[in-house]
Scaffold this motif. Structure first.
Motif, mmCIF file in Angstrom:
data_model
loop_
_atom_site.group_PDB
_atom_site.id
_atom_site.type_symbol
_atom_site.label_atom_id
_atom_site.label_comp_id
_atom_site.label_asym_id
_atom_site.label_seq_id
_atom_site.Cartn_x
_atom_site.Cartn_y
_atom_site.Cartn_z
ATOM 1 N N ALA A 100 0.845 -1.194 0.000
ATOM 2 C CA ALA A 100 0.000 0.000 0.000
ATOM 3 C C ALA A 100 0.879 1.242 0.000
ATOM 4 O O ALA A 100 1.728 1.414 0.885
ATOM 5 N N GLU A 101 0.678 2.087 -0.997
ATOM 6 C CA GLU A 101 1.342 3.377 -1.092
ATOM 7 C C GLU A 101 0.412 4.444 -0.519
ATOM 8 O O GLU A 101 -0.779 4.199 -0.310
ATOM 9 N N PRO A 102 0.925 5.663 -0.254
ATOM 10 C CA PRO A 102 0.052 6.719 0.269
ATOM 11 C C PRO A 102 -1.178 6.932 -0.617
ATOM 12 O O PRO A 102 -1.061 7.080 -1.826
ATOM 13 N N GLY A 103 -2.344 6.920 -0.005
ATOM 14 C CA GLY A 103 -3.595 7.089 -0.737
ATOM 15 C C GLY A 103 -4.261 5.787 -1.116
ATOM 16 O O GLY A 103 -5.440 5.778 -1.479
ATOM 17 N N ASP A 104 -3.545 4.668 -1.045
ATOM 18 C CA ASP A 104 -4.136 3.370 -1.373
ATOM 19 C C ASP A 104 -5.045 2.893 -0.247
ATOM 20 O O ASP A 104 -4.866 3.246 0.923
ATOM 21 N N ILE A 105 -5.996 2.054 -0.621
ATOM 22 C CA ILE A 105 -6.925 1.443 0.323
ATOM 23 C C ILE A 105 -6.741 -0.072 0.266
ATOM 24 O O ILE A 105 -6.527 -0.629 -0.804
ATOM 25 N N VAL A 106 -6.827 -0.717 1.407
ATOM 26 C CA VAL A 106 -6.858 -2.173 1.481
ATOM 27 C C VAL A 106 -8.118 -2.553 2.248
ATOM 28 O O VAL A 106 -8.359 -2.042 3.343
ATOM 29 N N ILE A 150 -7.273 -1.354 -3.274
ATOM 30 C CA ILE A 150 -7.926 -0.410 -4.178
ATOM 31 C C ILE A 150 -6.944 0.739 -4.360
ATOM 32 O O ILE A 150 -6.788 1.591 -3.476
ATOM 33 N N GLY A 151 -6.218 0.733 -5.473
ATOM 34 C CA GLY A 151 -5.127 1.682 -5.680
ATOM 35 C C GLY A 151 -5.585 3.060 -6.115
ATOM 36 O O GLY A 151 -6.733 3.279 -6.510
ATOM 37 N N ARG A 152 -4.645 4.008 -6.069
ATOM 38 C CA ARG A 152 -4.935 5.396 -6.435
ATOM 39 C C ARG A 152 -5.347 5.526 -7.881
ATOM 40 O O ARG A 152 -6.002 6.494 -8.269
ATOM 41 N N GLU A 153 -4.973 4.562 -8.709
ATOM 42 C CA GLU A 153 -5.297 4.630 -10.135
ATOM 43 C C GLU A 153 -6.738 4.208 -10.418
ATOM 44 O O GLU A 153 -7.216 4.354 -11.550
ATOM 45 N N GLN A 154 -7.448 3.718 -9.418
ATOM 46 C CA GLN A 154 -8.795 3.221 -9.616
ATOM 47 C C GLN A 154 -9.823 4.273 -9.207
ATOM 48 O O GLN A 154 -9.721 4.892 -8.141
ATOM 49 N N ALA A 155 -10.852 4.460 -10.044
ATOM 50 C CA ALA A 155 -11.863 5.492 -9.787
ATOM 51 C C ALA A 155 -12.595 5.257 -8.471
ATOM 52 O O ALA A 155 -12.939 6.205 -7.757
ATOM 53 N N ASN A 156 -12.836 3.991 -8.128
ATOM 54 C CA ASN A 156 -13.553 3.695 -6.889
ATOM 55 C C ASN A 156 -12.807 4.196 -5.663
ATOM 56 O O ASN A 156 -13.422 4.559 -4.656
ATOM 57 N N ARG A 157 -11.497 4.209 -5.727
ATOM 58 C CA ARG A 157 -10.703 4.647 -4.582
ATOM 59 C C ARG A 157 -11.000 6.108 -4.256
ATOM 60 O O ARG A 157 -11.208 6.483 -3.094
ATOM 61 N N ALA A 158 -11.065 6.966 -5.281
ATOM 62 C CA ALA A 158 -11.325 8.386 -5.051
ATOM 63 C C ALA A 158 -12.715 8.603 -4.462
ATOM 64 O O ALA A 158 -12.907 9.450 -3.581
ATOM 65 N N LEU A 159 -13.698 7.838 -4.929
ATOM 66 C CA LEU A 159 -15.049 7.982 -4.401
ATOM 67 C C LEU A 159 -15.112 7.571 -2.932
ATOM 68 O O LEU A 159 -15.740 8.239 -2.107
ATOM 69 N N ILE A 160 -14.445 6.469 -2.608
ATOM 70 C CA ILE A 160 -14.469 5.996 -1.215
ATOM 71 C C ILE A 160 -13.754 6.977 -0.291
ATOM 72 O O ILE A 160 -14.270 7.343 0.773
ATOM 73 N N THR A 161 -12.565 7.423 -0.675
ATOM 74 C CA THR A 161 -11.807 8.310 0.207
ATOM 75 C C THR A 161 -12.505 9.649 0.391
ATOM 76 O O THR A 161 -12.498 10.219 1.488
#
Length: 328
Positions: A100-106, A150-161
């Protein structure tokens, strides 16, 4: 309610042992291991948001395991959404490994044994969702919820965060019913990210629209002082049609223009009240808040606050010291 705990309250020689116990009490039953010697530093901040539990953890790196023995002693009634804030951390669960990098979700199930570690400092936010609530957003017979990044490159990640940030920022002003609705939307967003949502398209679409609206509103708040901020520009930057943008705002109490105006007025009000901006004229305050015309600013301000900007400033100036607003 906010709970804060730090190793600073423990004797240096006992800090890691007390850290282990604090993790068991406030996070999960875990087995932390540390190969280096010397005082250990760590801090836990925990909040309860309705049925959600959010915990911030910052500590020195070490190996953390949740073994079958730990699960047997204290099984969890939650799933977790792990948000990496700074640095990198690795996870292993059922033969899978992810970083997990900064901004990533697990997203994972703490009732399946796992291990995690970092080469630097642990710095993350852990959202715990009731199992029953999230399970309702997962497909029937979906089986175990093994670790998913759920990586930073995925659209779902931005919606969740963005939805998580909004919950954390606004939860105090939400009724218990509104908070539970917001938690339900979060579960739907997580379910979609896992590609296992129940085949009910309307709830899923509504959750995505709410989350997208929250992202748009946040951007409008951050850029409200820009006089060139228009619905056309915002729609283009988010890859939306103008009609879709306006339809998003139908989910809120205000249209796009009303929300932008209210945000600018709130900014102007804060500037008028702040001691550090008392030397700035009221017209300049309006321009700084994003209003093109002084007359529009004065009219809208009076409609919103029941007084002109100048009169409000004078009223604050004549208050007794104990009556004045407090600013950081």
């Amino acid at each position: 309610m906010v709970m804060e705990w730090s190793t600073e309250s423990a004797p240096p020689a006992q800090r890691f042992d007390q850290w282990r116990e604090a993790c068991r009490e406030h996070v999960y039953a875990l087995t932390p291991k540390r190969h280096t010697r010397g005082p250990f530093k760590g801090a836990i901040t925990r909040r309860q948001l309705g049925s959600l539990d959010v915990t911030d953890i910052v500590c020195e790196g070490h190996l953390v395991q949740r073994r079958d023995q730990d699960i047997g002693e204290r099984p969890s009634d939650t799933y977790y959404v792990y948000l990496q804030q700074r640095g990198r951390a690795w996870f292993e669960q059922q033969g899978q490994r992810c970083v997990a990098e900064p901004g990533d979700i697990v997203i994972a199930d703490p009732n399946i044994a796992f291990s995690t570690g970092t080469d630097g400092t642990f710095d993350f936010r852990l959202w715990r969702i009731e199992r029953a609530s999230l399970r309702a957003s997962l497909a029937p017979h979906s089986g175990e919820l093994t670790m998913r990044r759920i990586g930073r490159e995925q659209a779902n990640r931005a919606l969740i965060t963005s939805w998580l940030d909004a919950l954390l920022h606004h939860h105090a002003g939400l009724s218990s019913t509104s908070l539970e609705l917001a938690c339900g939307t979060l579960c739907s967003l997580v379910g979609q990210a896992l590609n296992t949502t129940i085949g009910l398209p309307e709830p899923a679409r509504l959750a995505r629209r709410r989350a997208l609206l929250q992202r748009v509103m946040r951007q409008v708040e951050l850029r409200s002082s820009d006089m060139e901020l228009t619905p056309e520009r915002v729609a283009r930057e988010f890859g939306l049609s103008l009609r879709t943008l306006h339809q998003l705002f139908e989910l809120s109490e205000h249209s796009f223009h009303e929300f932008l105006t209210h945000t600018r007025l709130a900014h102007a009000h804060a500037l008028l009240c702040a001691p550090s901006t008392q030397h700035i004229g009221t017209a300049e305050i309006g321009f700084a808040a994003g209003f093109r015309e002084t007359s529009t600013f004065y009219r809208r301000f009076r409609q919103r606050y029941g007084d002109t900007p100048g009169a409000m400033r004078k009223g604050i100036a004549t208050m007794a010291p104990h009556e004045k607003p407090v600013f950081p």
